[in-house]
Write a protein that holds these residues in place. Structure first.
Motif, PDB file in Angstrom:
ATOM      1  N   HIS A 284      76.693  54.601  77.790  1.00 30.98           N
ATOM      2  CA  HIS A 284      77.756  54.598  76.788  1.00 30.98           C
ATOM      3  C   HIS A 284      77.200  54.311  75.391  1.00 30.98           C
ATOM      4  O   HIS A 284      77.782  54.745  74.389  1.00 30.98           O
ATOM      5  CB  HIS A 284      78.825  53.557  77.147  1.00 30.98           C
ATOM      6  CG  HIS A 284      79.713  53.983  78.271  1.00 30.98           C
ATOM      7  ND1 HIS A 284      79.573  53.519  79.549  1.00 30.98           N
ATOM      8  CD2 HIS A 284      80.745  54.879  78.300  1.00 30.98           C
ATOM      9  CE1 HIS A 284      80.479  54.086  80.320  1.00 30.98           C
ATOM     10  NE2 HIS A 284      81.204  54.918  79.600  1.00 30.98           N
ATOM     11  N   VAL A 285      76.093  53.595  75.320  1.00 30.08           N
ATOM     12  CA  VAL A 285      75.455  53.323  74.021  1.00 30.08           C
ATOM     13  C   VAL A 285      75.108  54.644  73.346  1.00 30.08           C
ATOM     14  O   VAL A 285      75.354  54.835  72.147  1.00 30.08           O
ATOM     15  CB  VAL A 285      74.187  52.463  74.202  1.00 30.08           C
ATOM     16  CG1 VAL A 285      73.410  52.371  72.884  1.00 30.08           C
ATOM     17  CG2 VAL A 285      74.542  51.070  74.704  1.00 30.08           C
ATOM     18  N   ILE A 286      74.561  55.579  74.115  1.00 34.91           N
ATOM     19  CA  ILE A 286      74.135  56.871  73.562  1.00 34.91           C
ATOM     20  C   ILE A 286      75.347  57.718  73.176  1.00 34.91           C
ATOM     21  O   ILE A 286      75.390  58.302  72.078  1.00 34.91           O
ATOM     22  CB  ILE A 286      73.254  57.629  74.570  1.00 34.91           C
ATOM     23  CG1 ILE A 286      72.032  56.786  74.942  1.00 34.91           C
ATOM     24  CG2 ILE A 286      72.836  58.987  74.006  1.00 34.91           C
ATOM     25  CD1 ILE A 286      71.173  56.360  73.767  1.00 34.91           C
ATOM     26  N   THR A 287      76.334  57.791  74.056  1.00 34.44           N
ATOM     27  CA  THR A 287      77.512  58.610  73.738  1.00 34.44           C
ATOM     28  C   THR A 287      78.234  58.065  72.507  1.00 34.44           C
ATOM     29  O   THR A 287      78.727  58.837  71.678  1.00 34.44           O
ATOM     30  CB  THR A 287      78.476  58.676  74.943  1.00 34.44           C
ATOM     31  OG1 THR A 287      78.825  57.350  75.346  1.00 34.44           O
ATOM     32  CG2 THR A 287      77.834  59.408  76.104  1.00 34.44           C
ATOM     33  N   ASP A 288      78.269  56.740  72.359  1.00 35.01           N
ATOM     34  CA  ASP A 288      78.922  56.150  71.193  1.00 35.01           C
ATOM     35  C   ASP A 288      78.150  56.462  69.916  1.00 35.01           C
ATOM     36  O   ASP A 288      78.746  56.749  68.863  1.00 35.01           O
ATOM     37  CB  ASP A 288      79.046  54.630  71.359  1.00 35.01           C
ATOM     38  CG  ASP A 288      80.109  54.240  72.393  1.00 35.01           C
ATOM     39  OD1 ASP A 288      80.906  55.120  72.775  1.00 35.01           O
ATOM     40  OD2 ASP A 288      80.113  53.068  72.813  1.00 35.01           O
ATOM     41  N   LEU A 289      76.819  56.425  69.982  1.00 32.52           N
ATOM     42  CA  LEU A 289      76.001  56.726  68.802  1.00 32.52           C
ATOM     43  C   LEU A 289      76.145  58.197  68.400  1.00 32.52           C
ATOM     44  O   LEU A 289      76.162  58.528  67.211  1.00 32.52           O
ATOM     45  CB  LEU A 289      74.530  56.392  69.071  1.00 32.52           C
ATOM     46  CG  LEU A 289      74.160  54.907  69.110  1.00 32.52           C
ATOM     47  CD1 LEU A 289      72.714  54.725  69.558  1.00 32.52           C
ATOM     48  CD2 LEU A 289      74.370  54.256  67.742  1.00 32.52           C
ATOM     49  N   ILE A 290      76.251  59.073  69.410  1.00 33.76           N
ATOM     50  CA  ILE A 290      76.439  60.502  69.116  1.00 33.76           C
ATOM     51  C   ILE A 290      77.818  60.741  68.508  1.00 33.76           C
ATOM     52  O   ILE A 290      77.955  61.453  67.501  1.00 33.76           O
ATOM     53  CB  ILE A 290      76.236  61.350  70.396  1.00 33.76           C
ATOM     54  CG1 ILE A 290      74.767  61.292  70.837  1.00 33.76           C
ATOM     55  CG2 ILE A 290      76.660  62.798  70.144  1.00 33.76           C
ATOM     56  CD1 ILE A 290      74.492  61.962  72.170  1.00 33.76           C
ATOM     57  N   LYS A 291      78.842  60.131  69.100  1.00 38.10           N
ATOM     58  CA  LYS A 291      80.198  60.280  68.563  1.00 38.10           C
ATOM     59  C   LYS A 291      80.304  59.724  67.147  1.00 38.10           C
ATOM     60  O   LYS A 291      81.026  60.265  66.306  1.00 38.10           O
ATOM     61  CB  LYS A 291      81.201  59.560  69.476  1.00 38.10           C
ATOM     62  CG  LYS A 291      81.471  60.278  70.788  1.00 38.10           C
ATOM     63  CD  LYS A 291      82.448  59.477  71.635  1.00 38.10           C
ATOM     64  CE  LYS A 291      82.705  60.159  72.977  1.00 38.10           C
ATOM     65  NZ  LYS A 291      83.605  59.336  73.835  1.00 38.10           N
ATOM     66  N   GLY A 292      79.574  58.638  66.887  1.00 36.12           N
ATOM     67  CA  GLY A 292      79.611  58.015  65.572  1.00 36.12           C
ATOM     68  C   GLY A 292      78.778  58.740  64.524  1.00 36.12           C
ATOM     69  O   GLY A 292      78.785  58.363  63.347  1.00 36.12           O
ATOM     70  N   GLY A 293      78.040  59.774  64.969  1.00 35.30           N
ATOM     71  CA  GLY A 293      77.268  60.567  64.015  1.00 35.30           C
ATOM     72  C   GLY A 293      75.914  59.983  63.645  1.00 35.30           C
ATOM     73  O   GLY A 293      75.274  60.449  62.705  1.00 35.30           O
TER      74      GLY A 293
END
Length: 314
Positions: A284-293
């Protein structure tokens, strides 16, 4: 100002800058130069400043900084032009050697086929060489050299210098969209770097306004492809893309640490998963960083890589 800093540098730690060339006297008029257009384009070496005067300024600055317990890792010739145009480069290096601080020269390498230039550079502890292209046509479009300069002679001169230099050689390649960012050119540059065997090879992009308007950094995909090609030929490859935050150390903040690492090295998915496992974190750390740009996912030869999003990119 002829002596400035020290400034933090990913390449050199805390670097005290030495400006031994008046602005802007250079052998190149690079389209991407971020300190402005070349005023005087030349390739003949000459004296610019009195060596004793410049050496005295450097010593005074060093003594002043030592009194304040300011760290200096390198005394660095990084002027508003090409440092090897200074015929007194070697003499100034000798005059400041007693300060017992490592000396670096950041050069485009355009005069390195000349024996006297190699002898001057040999006095340094570290020399950074620019290798933006291995094809003459692309080199001329990108670096816009003085008309009498020859790329093959320059590359041969770099190899000759490598054979006599006891210090550290690093290289820097500036990648530009639509100029030198193709797979083919990256492969040719990498083939040369394999012969040169630098301690470290940096891939960079312009992060400030360029001398010629409209010059853009290579795409994320092109940067990733160049990185993969370079790593097949050079032991140590890093990005310089403008981010100077936490590079490698574990700070306790998984997001910051990942962004720090991926601003220098794209990470393969397996490496990211292993890193998260050690940190006690999940995907989830990675998906959140991707979603956050903040992070982007790239593909190369069937493998997924993760890289910090470059500044200013949508």
């Amino acid at each position: 100002m002829r002596v400035f800093g020290p400034v933090p540098s990913r390449r050199l730690g805390f670097s005290l800058g030495i400006n031994n060339i008046p602005p802007k006297v250079c052998t190149y008029s690079c389209i991407y130069c971020q300190i402005g257009k070349t005023i005087t384009l030349q390739c003949e070496r000459q004296a610019f400043y009195e060596p004793d005067d410049l050496a005295r300024e450097i010593k005074e600055k060093v003594n002043e900084l030592k009194k304040r317990d300011t760290k200096i890792d390198y005394l660095t010739f990084v002027p508003d032009g090409e440092p090897t145009l200074d015929i007194n480069l070697g003499k100034i290096t000798e005059l400041i050697r007693p300060l017992n601080i490592k000396i670096a020269v950041i050069t485009n390498g355009s005069l390195i086929n000349q024996k006297d230039v190699r002898e001057n550079l040999k006095k340094a502890d570290l020399v950074s060489l620019k290798v933006d292209a291995a094809t003459k046509k692309i080199w001329r479009r990108t670096d816009r050299p003085y008309k009498s300069l020859d790329l093959n002679a320059i590359l041969d001169g770099m190899l000759e210098f490598k054979a006599i230099f006891k210090g550290e050689i690093i290289t820097e390649t500036m990648l530009l969209k639509g100029m030198n960012d193709t797979y083919e050119e990256a492969k040719k540059i990498a083939d040369f770097l394999k012969l040169l065997k630098p301690t470290k090879s940096y891939i960079s992009i312009p992060t400030r306004p360029t001398a010629v308007k409209g010059i853009l950094p290579a795409s994320d995909e092109a940067l990733n492809i160049a990185y993969q090609i370079f790593t097949q030929n050079v032991d140590n490859v890093e990005y310089i893309i403008g981010y100077e935050g936490n590079e490698f150390g574990f700070s306790g903040n998984v997001e910051e640490d990942l962004l720090g690492i991926t601003s220098v090295h794209p990470m393969r998915e397996e490496a990211v998963r292993e890193y998260l496992k050690k940190a006690g974190a999940d995907w989830h750390v990675i998906t959140d960083l991707i979603k956050g740009g903040s992070l982007i996912e790239l593909e190369y030869q069937g493998k997924n890589f993760y890289m910090r999003k470059l500044p200013g990119r949508a």
